[in-house]
Design a protein around this motif. Sequence first.
Motif, PDB file in Angstrom:
ATOM      1  N   PRO A   1       0.806  -1.241   0.000  1.00  0.00           N
ATOM      2  CA  PRO A   1       0.000   0.000   0.000  1.00  0.00           C
ATOM      3  C   PRO A   1       0.834   1.284   0.000  1.00  0.00           C
ATOM      4  O   PRO A   1       0.417   2.287  -0.562  1.00  0.00           O
ATOM      5  N   ALA A   2       2.021   1.245   0.629  1.00  0.00           N
ATOM      6  CA  ALA A   2       2.806   2.486   0.746  1.00  0.00           C
ATOM      7  C   ALA A   2       3.611   2.798  -0.517  1.00  0.00           C
ATOM      8  O   ALA A   2       4.178   3.887  -0.656  1.00  0.00           O
ATOM      9  N   TYR A   3       3.660   1.835  -1.456  1.00  0.00           N
ATOM     10  CA  TYR A   3       4.489   2.008  -2.663  1.00  0.00           C
ATOM     11  C   TYR A   3       3.846   3.027  -3.596  1.00  0.00           C
ATOM     12  O   TYR A   3       2.655   2.947  -3.901  1.00  0.00           O
ATOM     13  N   GLY A   4       4.651   4.002  -4.041  1.00  0.00           N
ATOM     14  CA  GLY A   4       4.098   5.021  -4.927  1.00  0.00           C
ATOM     15  C   GLY A   4       5.194   5.805  -5.606  1.00  0.00           C
ATOM     16  O   GLY A   4       6.353   5.368  -5.687  1.00  0.00           O
ATOM     17  N   ARG A   5       4.817   6.983  -6.051  1.00  0.00           N
ATOM     18  CA  ARG A   5       5.740   7.819  -6.821  1.00  0.00           C
ATOM     19  C   ARG A   5       7.005   8.141  -6.023  1.00  0.00           C
ATOM     20  O   ARG A   5       8.113   8.090  -6.549  1.00  0.00           O
ATOM     21  N   LEU A   6       6.825   8.452  -4.730  1.00  0.00           N
ATOM     22  CA  LEU A   6       7.989   8.803  -3.903  1.00  0.00           C
ATOM     23  C   LEU A   6       8.961   7.612  -3.830  1.00  0.00           C
ATOM     24  O   LEU A   6      10.180   7.788  -3.932  1.00  0.00           O
ATOM     25  N   SER A   7       8.419   6.393  -3.669  1.00  0.00           N
ATOM     26  CA  SER A   7       9.276   5.194  -3.590  1.00  0.00           C
ATOM     27  C   SER A   7      10.109   5.073  -4.868  1.00  0.00           C
ATOM     28  O   SER A   7      11.336   4.913  -4.819  1.00  0.00           O
ATOM     29  N   VAL A   8       9.440   5.145  -6.026  1.00  0.00           N
ATOM     30  CA  VAL A   8      10.138   4.921  -7.299  1.00  0.00           C
ATOM     31  C   VAL A   8      11.151   6.039  -7.573  1.00  0.00           C
ATOM     32  O   VAL A   8      12.293   5.775  -7.952  1.00  0.00           O
ATOM     33  N   MET A   9      10.716   7.288  -7.319  1.00  0.00           N
ATOM     34  CA  MET A   9      11.577   8.425  -7.669  1.00  0.00           C
ATOM     35  C   MET A   9      12.810   8.534  -6.764  1.00  0.00           C
ATOM     36  O   MET A   9      13.779   9.197  -7.111  1.00  0.00           O
ATOM     37  N   LEU A  10      12.792   7.899  -5.613  1.00  0.00           N
ATOM     38  CA  LEU A  10      14.000   7.897  -4.784  1.00  0.00           C
ATOM     39  C   LEU A  10      14.767   6.586  -4.931  1.00  0.00           C
ATOM     40  O   LEU A  10      15.999   6.573  -4.967  1.00  0.00           O
TER      41      LEU A  10
END
Length: 260
Positions: A148-157
Motif C-alpha cells: 500500500p505504501a508504494y508510490g511515486r515517492l518510492s520509485v523516484m527515490l
Amino acid sequence: MSHKAKKRFGQNFLVDTRIIADIVRCIQPKPADHMVEIGPGLGAMTRPLLQQLKKLHVIEIDRDLIARLESDYPQDNANTPLIIHAQDALQFNLTILPAPLRVVGNLPYNISSPLLFHFAKYAERIQDMYFMLQDEVVERMVAAPSTPAYGRLSVMLQYRFSMEKLMDVPPESFRPAPAVNSAIVRMTPLPPSEILVRDETLFAQIVAAAFGQRRKTLRNTLKNYLTETDFEHLKIDAQQRAENLGVAEFARIAVFVKSV
Ligand code: SAM
C-alpha cells in the motif's frame, strides 16, 4: 532565553538524549568528514556531531535560531568549527560544499518531500544522508512494489538511492511533541553502474503519469507512451497498475520510449 517553537518552520526539537546518541551512533561521524546539517534548530544533534567532527556546516532559516548559534559560534572566528548558512535549504546550492558530502537533518515535516527531491539532485556529490521524517513518509520511501505504501515517492527515490529505515522515534522524543510518529532513514546513492535510468525527466514523467491515476491500469495511464504492441514487446502486462511495477520495469519503459 527560551525559544518559542514556530509551526511555520516545522519546529519540533529533539530532547531525548538516548535517541540523539543512537542517531549519532548510526551516522558514525569521522573527524575529517564533510558534513552538513539541515535545520540545526537549538543544536540537539549539532553539538554531539561537533564533538566528533573538525567542521560542520549547518543550513538554518529561522533568524532567531541563527542568532543563538552565532553567539555560541562567532562566525568572524576563522577557526570556528560550525559554519552557518543562514538560508532556505530548499534554495541551497550543495555544490558550494566539499564532496563527498554527508547530509543529516531532522527535517521540517511540512516541506520534507520537496527537500528530499532537492537534495536528491546532488546525489553524485553525496556519500550518504540521514533524515528524521514522519514515519509514514519513511514507509513510502522504502516500500516494495504491490504494497500500500508504494508510490511515486518510492520509485523516484529508489532508482537513485538505496534506502533503509534505521529506527522509530516516538512523539515524546520532541518538544513540542508532533502529532505523528517519526523515523530515521538512511539514503545511500547507488553506484553509477546500478542506475538504469538515463533520461531522468522522461522517467519522472512516465512515473507521474502511471501513478497519477493509481487505480487505473497501465494500458490507460501510459497510453500516451506505449501501444498494446509496445507492452507485449516489453513483456509487461498492461492490465497491471503502477503499484505493481518495480523500479527496473519503470526504467525499462523509459529506455524503450526514448529509443522509439
Ligand atoms: N535539528 C533540530 C532538532 O533536532 O531539535 C531542529 C529540528 S526542527 C524539526 C526543523 C528545523 O529546520 C528547525 O530548526 C527549523 O527552523 C528549520 N527549518 C525549517 N524550514 C527550513 C528551511 N526551509 N531551510 C532551512 N531550515 C529550515
